[in-house]
Design a protein around this motif. Structure first.
Motif, PDB file in Angstrom:
ATOM      1  N   ALA A  12      39.973 -17.094  -3.149  1.00  0.00           N
ATOM      2  CA  ALA A  12      39.744 -17.872  -1.937  1.00  0.00           C
ATOM      3  C   ALA A  12      41.067 -18.199  -1.248  1.00  0.00           C
ATOM      4  O   ALA A  12      41.156 -18.173  -0.014  1.00  0.00           O
ATOM      5  N   SER A  17      38.267 -18.123   2.451  1.00  0.00           N
ATOM      6  CA  SER A  17      37.032 -18.393   1.721  1.00  0.00           C
ATOM      7  C   SER A  17      35.820 -18.074   2.583  1.00  0.00           C
ATOM      8  O   SER A  17      35.602 -18.678   3.619  1.00  0.00           O
ATOM      9  N   THR A  21      32.139 -16.572  -1.714  1.00  0.00           N
ATOM     10  CA  THR A  21      33.183 -17.073  -2.608  1.00  0.00           C
ATOM     11  C   THR A  21      33.015 -18.564  -2.842  1.00  0.00           C
ATOM     12  O   THR A  21      33.133 -19.038  -3.974  1.00  0.00           O
TER      13      THR A  21
END
Length: 100
Positions: A12, A17, A21
């Protein structure tokens, strides 16, 4: 921190991100927290499932015994009340003289 969670956090940070994720991070963090909580309660080993099953069975038996005790007590109270009612009715109707 678990390895999977650490890898997801690094991914991430590296790639930004996305929703997948973030969802994976939340899932791993939740699982890690649950395992820690179970270990703190002494339920983190493989025997814990059997222990919990035994406790549930014991609790069920306790509830059944309690229910039976209340039913028995209520039954006895009703019998006593009926006997007192019949005794009072017999005395009111003069059956005491028959006994003498």
């Amino acid at each position: 921190m678990s390895e999977v969670l650490a890898q997801l956090m690094a991914q991430a940070a590296r790639e930004g991100s996305n929703i997948a994720t973030m969802r994976a991070i939340a899932e791993e963090a939740g699982e890690l927290s649950a395992m820690r909580a179970l270990k703190r309660l002494g339920l983190g080993d493989e025997e814990a499932q059997g222990d919990l099953a035994a406790l549930r069975e014991l609790l069920g038996a306790w509830r059944d015994a309690k229910r039976s005790a209340w039913k028995a007590a209520a039954g006895w109270l009703l019998r006593i009340a009926g006997a007192l009612l019949l005794t009072g009715l017999a005395m009111k109707l003069g059956f005491r003289a028959w006994l003498e």
